[in-house]
Design a protein around this motif. Structure first.
Motif, PDB file in Angstrom:
ATOM      1  N   LYS A  11       0.823  -1.201   0.000  1.00  0.00           N
ATOM      2  CA  LYS A  11       0.000   0.000   0.000  1.00  0.00           C
ATOM      3  C   LYS A  11       0.863   1.260   0.000  1.00  0.00           C
ATOM      4  O   LYS A  11       0.624   2.202  -0.760  1.00  0.00           O
ATOM      5  CB  LYS A  11      -0.938   0.003   1.224  1.00  0.00           C
ATOM      6  N   HIS A  12       1.882   1.287   0.854  1.00  0.00           N
ATOM      7  CA  HIS A  12       2.714   2.489   0.992  1.00  0.00           C
ATOM      8  C   HIS A  12       3.500   2.764  -0.293  1.00  0.00           C
ATOM      9  O   HIS A  12       3.524   3.899  -0.772  1.00  0.00           O
ATOM     10  CB  HIS A  12       3.655   2.303   2.177  1.00  0.00           C
ATOM     11  N   SER A  13       4.112   1.740  -0.853  1.00  0.00           N
ATOM     12  CA  SER A  13       4.907   1.989  -2.067  1.00  0.00           C
ATOM     13  C   SER A  13       4.011   2.491  -3.200  1.00  0.00           C
ATOM     14  O   SER A  13       4.392   3.381  -3.969  1.00  0.00           O
ATOM     15  CB  SER A  13       5.667   0.729  -2.495  1.00  0.00           C
TER      16      SER A  13
ATOM     17  N   LEU B 186      10.920   3.077  -5.144  1.00  0.00           N
ATOM     18  CA  LEU B 186      12.119   2.375  -4.670  1.00  0.00           C
ATOM     19  C   LEU B 186      12.606   2.846  -3.303  1.00  0.00           C
ATOM     20  O   LEU B 186      13.525   2.245  -2.744  1.00  0.00           O
ATOM     21  CB  LEU B 186      13.251   2.547  -5.695  1.00  0.00           C
ATOM     22  N   HIS B 187      12.007   3.889  -2.736  1.00  0.00           N
ATOM     23  CA  HIS B 187      12.649   4.504  -1.565  1.00  0.00           C
ATOM     24  C   HIS B 187      12.767   3.551  -0.376  1.00  0.00           C
ATOM     25  O   HIS B 187      13.700   3.642   0.398  1.00  0.00           O
ATOM     26  CB  HIS B 187      11.958   5.827  -1.176  1.00  0.00           C
ATOM     27  N   ASP B 188      11.848   2.618  -0.258  1.00  0.00           N
ATOM     28  CA  ASP B 188      11.913   1.659   0.860  1.00  0.00           C
ATOM     29  C   ASP B 188      12.313   0.261   0.392  1.00  0.00           C
ATOM     30  O   ASP B 188      12.012  -0.732   1.073  1.00  0.00           O
ATOM     31  CB  ASP B 188      10.553   1.593   1.574  1.00  0.00           C
ATOM     32  N   ILE B 189      12.999   0.148  -0.708  1.00  0.00           N
ATOM     33  CA  ILE B 189      13.287  -1.165  -1.299  1.00  0.00           C
ATOM     34  C   ILE B 189      14.056  -2.073  -0.335  1.00  0.00           C
ATOM     35  O   ILE B 189      13.864  -3.302  -0.339  1.00  0.00           O
ATOM     36  CB  ILE B 189      14.075  -1.013  -2.639  1.00  0.00           C
TER      37      ILE B 189
ATOM     38  N   ALA C  49       6.524  13.268  -0.326  1.00  0.00           N
ATOM     39  CA  ALA C  49       5.515  12.260  -0.682  1.00  0.00           C
ATOM     40  C   ALA C  49       5.464  11.164   0.380  1.00  0.00           C
ATOM     41  O   ALA C  49       4.378  10.693   0.754  1.00  0.00           O
ATOM     42  CB  ALA C  49       5.824  11.661  -2.052  1.00  0.00           C
ATOM     43  N   ASP C  50       6.622  10.768   0.886  1.00  0.00           N
ATOM     44  CA  ASP C  50       6.714   9.705   1.890  1.00  0.00           C
ATOM     45  C   ASP C  50       6.012  10.124   3.181  1.00  0.00           C
ATOM     46  O   ASP C  50       5.139   9.416   3.698  1.00  0.00           O
ATOM     47  CB  ASP C  50       8.198   9.404   2.155  1.00  0.00           C
ATOM     48  N   VAL C  51       6.364  11.289   3.686  1.00  0.00           N
ATOM     49  CA  VAL C  51       5.821  11.697   4.984  1.00  0.00           C
ATOM     50  C   VAL C  51       4.347  12.067   4.859  1.00  0.00           C
ATOM     51  O   VAL C  51       3.541  11.783   5.754  1.00  0.00           O
ATOM     52  CB  VAL C  51       6.661  12.849   5.594  1.00  0.00           C
TER      53      VAL C  51
END
Ligand SMILES: [Fe+2]
Length: 188
Positions: free
Chosen positions: A46-48, A75-78, A140-142
Motif C-alpha cells: 500500500k505504501h509503495s 524504490l525509496h523503501d526497497i 511524498a513519503d511523509v
C-alpha cells in the motif's frame, strides 16, 4: 508518442512500469514472513503504491520529472521490502537499487546515480536538499504516512520534537500544495 495502457501486463511496459512491477513482485516474493518483518507486506504494498501516486501529483504541481519522481518513490523503501528490516534502510536501499537498475539495462549511469540519491536521502526529513526530487520523495513519503490512522501518535512517540517539527512542516506544506485544508493536528 502515445503509450497504450498496459495494466502492468505483457512485455511492453515502460521503464517506470517495469520497476513498479519489480517492486510489487519483490514484496510478494520476499521469503521473510510478516512476523519477522518490521512492517507487513500489506503495508509495504500500500505504501509503495500510494507514495508513487502522491509523487506523480507533486511532480506535476512542481514541474519536475514525473518518471524520476515515480522511480524514487517506488524504490525509496526497497531495502525494507527485500529484507524486512527498516534499520538503515535508506542507505541500504541506495546500495540495493544500483545493481538492480544496472541489470535492467534501460537506465543511464547518471539516472541510476540520481535514483540511488533519492533513496539514500529520503530518511533525512530534517534536512532540506538542493535537489528538488530528493525533496519531493521525502514530502511524498511523509505525507502518505500522515494519512494513516495513528500516524500522529507514532511520530510523536518515535521521534524527537525537533525532528517531528520537520515532519509536520512537510505534511502541512504538502497539504496546502494539494489544496487540502489546514489541519491543526500537524501544528507544533
Ligand atoms: Fe516510506
Amino acid at each position: 508518442m502515445s503509450q497504450k495502457y498496459t495494466h502492468f501486463k505483457g512485455n511492453h511496459l515502460s521503464r517506470s512500469e517495469l520497476v513498479q512491477r519489480m517492486v510489487v513482485e519483490a514484496i510478494l516474493q520476499s521469503p521473510v514472513p510478516d512476523e519477522k518483518r518490521d512492517w507487513s507486506k500489506v503495508f509495504e504494498l500500500k505504501h509503495s503504491s500510494s507514495v508513487v501516486q502522491t509523487a506523480c501529483m507533486l511532480a506535476q504541481k512542481r514541474g519536475l520529472n514525473q518518471e524520476m519522481a515515480v522511480l524514487g518513490a517506488v524504490l525509496h523503501d526497497i531495502a525494507v521490502f527485500k529484507t524486512g528490516s527498516a534499520t538503515n534502510h535508506a542507505i541500504n536501499g541506495a546500495n540495493i537499487v544500483t545493481p538492480i537498475l544496472q541489470r535492467m539495462g534501460v537506465f543511464s549511469d547518471e539516472e541510476i546515480g540520481h535514483i540511488a540519491l533519492l533513496v539514500r536521502e529520503h530518511s533525512n526529513k530534517h534536512l532540506i536538499s538542493a535537489d528538488s526530487l530528493v525533496e519531493l520523495v521525502k514530502d511524498a513519503d511523509v505525507f502518505d504516512c500522515s494519512l494513516l490512522e495513528g500516524a500522529y501518535d507514532a511520530y510523536r512517540e518515535q521521534k524527537s520534537s525537533e525532528i517531528v517539527a520537520h515532519y509536520f512542516a512537510r505534511i502541512q506544506k504538502v497539504r496546502a500544495e494539494l489544496g487540502l485544508p489546514h489541519d491543526k493536528q500537524w501544528d507544533l
